[in-house]
Scaffold this active site. Sequence first.
Site, PDB file in Angstrom:
ATOM      1  N   TYR A 145       0.960  -1.205   0.331  1.00  0.00           N
ATOM      2  CA  TYR A 145       0.067   0.012   0.117  1.00  0.00           C
ATOM      3  C   TYR A 145       0.559   0.648  -0.062  1.00  0.00           C
ATOM      4  O   TYR A 145       0.217   1.972  -1.175  1.00  0.00           O
ATOM      5  CB  TYR A 145      -0.749  -0.337   1.291  1.00  0.00           C
ATOM      6  CG  TYR A 145      -2.044   0.896   1.381  1.00  0.00           C
ATOM      7  CD1 TYR A 145      -3.053   1.449   0.183  1.00  0.00           C
ATOM      8  CD2 TYR A 145      -1.696   2.616   2.695  1.00  0.00           C
ATOM      9  CE1 TYR A 145      -3.811   1.497   0.623  1.00  0.00           C
ATOM     10  CE2 TYR A 145      -2.860   3.008   2.275  1.00  0.00           C
ATOM     11  CZ  TYR A 145      -3.779   3.505   1.318  1.00  0.00           C
ATOM     12  OH  TYR A 145      -5.030   4.626   1.376  1.00  0.00           O
ATOM     13  N   LYS A 149       1.247   3.672  -2.967  1.00  0.00           N
ATOM     14  CA  LYS A 149       0.744   4.951  -3.260  1.00  0.00           C
ATOM     15  C   LYS A 149       2.718   5.633  -3.301  1.00  0.00           C
ATOM     16  O   LYS A 149       1.889   6.783  -4.456  1.00  0.00           O
ATOM     17  CB  LYS A 149       0.459   5.441  -1.876  1.00  0.00           C
ATOM     18  CG  LYS A 149      -1.178   4.202  -1.411  1.00  0.00           C
ATOM     19  CD  LYS A 149      -2.209   5.601  -2.792  1.00  0.00           C
ATOM     20  CE  LYS A 149      -3.987   5.079  -1.884  1.00  0.00           C
ATOM     21  NZ  LYS A 149      -4.531   5.355  -2.650  1.00  0.00           N
TER      22      LYS A 149
HETATM   23  P1  NAD Z   1     -13.191   1.560  -0.132  1.00  0.00           P
HETATM   24  O1  NAD Z   1     -12.344   0.760   0.819  1.00  0.00           O
HETATM   25  O2  NAD Z   1     -14.295   1.891   1.002  1.00  0.00           O
HETATM   26  O3  NAD Z   1     -12.611   2.639  -1.734  1.00  0.00           O
HETATM   27  C1  NAD Z   1     -12.001   2.119  -2.533  1.00  0.00           C
HETATM   28  C2  NAD Z   1     -12.191   1.758  -3.632  1.00  0.00           C
HETATM   29  O4  NAD Z   1     -11.773   1.199  -4.506  1.00  0.00           O
HETATM   30  C3  NAD Z   1     -13.644   0.010  -3.349  1.00  0.00           C
HETATM   31  O5  NAD Z   1     -14.973   0.748  -3.875  1.00  0.00           O
HETATM   32  C4  NAD Z   1     -12.706  -0.956  -4.110  1.00  0.00           C
HETATM   33  O6  NAD Z   1     -13.819  -1.226  -4.464  1.00  0.00           O
HETATM   34  C5  NAD Z   1     -12.251   0.360  -5.428  1.00  0.00           C
HETATM   35  N1  NAD Z   1     -10.969  -0.732  -5.917  1.00  0.00           N
HETATM   36  C6  NAD Z   1     -10.169  -0.983  -5.573  1.00  0.00           C
HETATM   37  N2  NAD Z   1      -9.147  -1.780  -6.008  1.00  0.00           N
HETATM   38  C7  NAD Z   1      -9.883  -1.659  -7.602  1.00  0.00           C
HETATM   39  C8  NAD Z   1      -9.716  -1.770  -8.810  1.00  0.00           C
HETATM   40  N3  NAD Z   1      -8.371  -2.163  -9.753  1.00  0.00           N
HETATM   41  N4  NAD Z   1     -10.376  -0.641 -10.180  1.00  0.00           N
HETATM   42  C9  NAD Z   1     -11.820  -0.325  -9.907  1.00  0.00           C
HETATM   43  N5  NAD Z   1     -11.838  -0.154  -8.394  1.00  0.00           N
HETATM   44  C10 NAD Z   1     -11.326  -0.564  -7.401  1.00  0.00           C
HETATM   45  O7  NAD Z   1     -11.623   2.663   1.313  1.00  0.00           O
HETATM   46  P2  NAD Z   1     -11.403   4.317   0.991  1.00  0.00           P
HETATM   47  O8  NAD Z   1     -11.748   4.796   2.444  1.00  0.00           O
HETATM   48  O9  NAD Z   1     -12.928   5.067   0.931  1.00  0.00           O
HETATM   49  O10 NAD Z   1     -10.523   5.008   0.578  1.00  0.00           O
HETATM   50  C11 NAD Z   1     -10.602   6.234  -1.186  1.00  0.00           C
HETATM   51  C12 NAD Z   1      -9.336   6.252  -1.925  1.00  0.00           C
HETATM   52  O11 NAD Z   1      -8.556   6.931  -0.295  1.00  0.00           O
HETATM   53  C13 NAD Z   1      -8.342   4.848  -1.573  1.00  0.00           C
HETATM   54  O12 NAD Z   1      -7.605   5.370  -2.998  1.00  0.00           O
HETATM   55  C14 NAD Z   1      -7.569   4.920   0.071  1.00  0.00           C
HETATM   56  O13 NAD Z   1      -5.497   4.958  -0.641  1.00  0.00           O
HETATM   57  C15 NAD Z   1      -7.558   6.874  -0.410  1.00  0.00           C
HETATM   58  N6  NAD Z   1      -7.047   6.870   1.590  1.00  0.00           N
HETATM   59  C16 NAD Z   1      -8.562   6.700   2.352  1.00  0.00           C
HETATM   60  C17 NAD Z   1      -7.810   7.339   3.623  1.00  0.00           C
HETATM   61  C18 NAD Z   1      -8.558   6.514   4.639  1.00  0.00           C
HETATM   62  O14 NAD Z   1      -8.341   7.692   6.294  1.00  0.00           O
HETATM   63  N7  NAD Z   1     -10.218   6.302   4.563  1.00  0.00           N
HETATM   64  C19 NAD Z   1      -6.754   7.696   4.607  1.00  0.00           C
HETATM   65  C20 NAD Z   1      -6.118   7.776   2.805  1.00  0.00           C
HETATM   66  C21 NAD Z   1      -5.970   7.662   1.637  1.00  0.00           C
END
Ligand code: NAD
Length: 322
Positions: A145, A149
């Site tokens: 991860y 990133k």
């Molecule tokens: P989440 O897991 O709910 O959402 C991620 C989405 O991406 C899901 O709907 C999943 O099905 C989809 N996905 C995964 N692999 C895929 C692929 N190969 N092709 C198409 N779709 C794909 O997580 P989230 O918390 O909503 O995170 C969204 C983004 O924000 C991510 O990139 C995550 O790294 C980033 N982020 C989130 C947080 C947090 O605290 N929630 C913190 C830092 C970064």
Amino acid sequence: MHKRVLVTGGAGFIGSHLCERLLARGDEVLCVDNFFTGTRANVAHLLGHPMFELMRHDVTFPLYVEVDEIYNLACPASPIHYQFDPVQTTKTSVHGAINMLGLAKRVRAKILQASTSEVYGDPGVHPQPEGYWGNVNPIGPRSCYDEGKRCAETLFFDYWRQHRVRIKVARIFNTYGPRMHPNDGRVVSNFIVQALKGEPITIYGEGLQTRSFCFVDDLVEGLMRLMATEDAVTGPVNLGNPGEFTMLQLAEAVIELTGSASQLQFLPLPQDDPRQRQPDIAKAAAELGWAPTVPLREGLKRTIDYFDALLSAGRAQAIAAD
Ligand code: NAD
Ligand code: UDP
Ligand code: UDP
């Protein structure tokens, strides 16, 4: 003219809130997701909207569509999900970034990357400003991860320098709120679900590690403001709530707000778990005029209400199935 906006990972937790806000402002939204951690249920209420389209697609494969803006959120975000298939996690970040950047280059779209505070690893500087390069283990269980990133950020900046693709990189700190997956293992959803079920609250380690929690509405506002900036503003920019809490403090707040009788259960600390994390958000304030507005207890109440309704519905379904 309204904008055509692609949201990858749009059926996930943050993505579904973003789709909602973009539609509310009049944009046309193409939501792309492979439903690995996201669900149709997260966007079910948007399916009838004339400006909303949902497409099942994996971003590690090329995508040919015509759009004006791209929010690249596709990537599992919770440790249990991103460690389930670590090779796929790196592919999603790296191949996904290449494909979406290639798309942005071809159609001259602006593109925003959902990067993460994990690029700072277990930080040696506190709080973390964007200029800090981080302390990341390249070969540990979190590396798929973190390094995925980090590589995505490299690609974004090289597409900017080499091809003048208009990029925006947001480093998102721990974000929580309604539509988090109830079983995704992240601390806020775990504690709330455990408290509501009266199960033990699982504290990893001594619970003295810290995180700074941002409510999802604040975060989405920050992402949209970043996308709206002029081309010279590329980021990276931290988006998060500087309010910093230990996991013990979080557990106490959740127990109090749910009125739960749950006890604390101490479990081993996972490998490479960062000890502390707090965003320096001076850059977001200066460049976006942004700061979070929802305090932790307020955001927790709204999230508790969501999980309470979800669990009650689940219980109702279980009773109906009997
Ligand atoms: P989440 O897991 O709910 O959402 C991620 C989405 O991406 C899901 O709907 C999943 O099905 C989809 N996905 C995964 N692999 C895929 C692929 N190969 N092709 C198409 N779709 C794909 O997580 P989230 O918390 O909503 O995170 C969204 C983004 O924000 C991510 O990139 C995550 O790294 C980033 N982020 C989130 C947080 C947090 O605290 N929630 C913190 C830092 C970064
Ligand atoms: N790509 C895509 N959609 C597009 C344009 C490109 O998915 O509309 C993908 C394409 O598969 C390519 C990647 O993006 O592998 C990178 O594109 P770029 O033009 O930067 O590189 P090249 O095609 O020269 O490898
Ligand atoms: N954590 C915990 N109990 C849980 C889940 C997580 O004590 O049931 C801890 C975890 O060890 C970490 C912090 O809470 O120190 C935040 O974990 P999360 O997975 O939510 O996010 P990240 O570690 O990616 O910031």
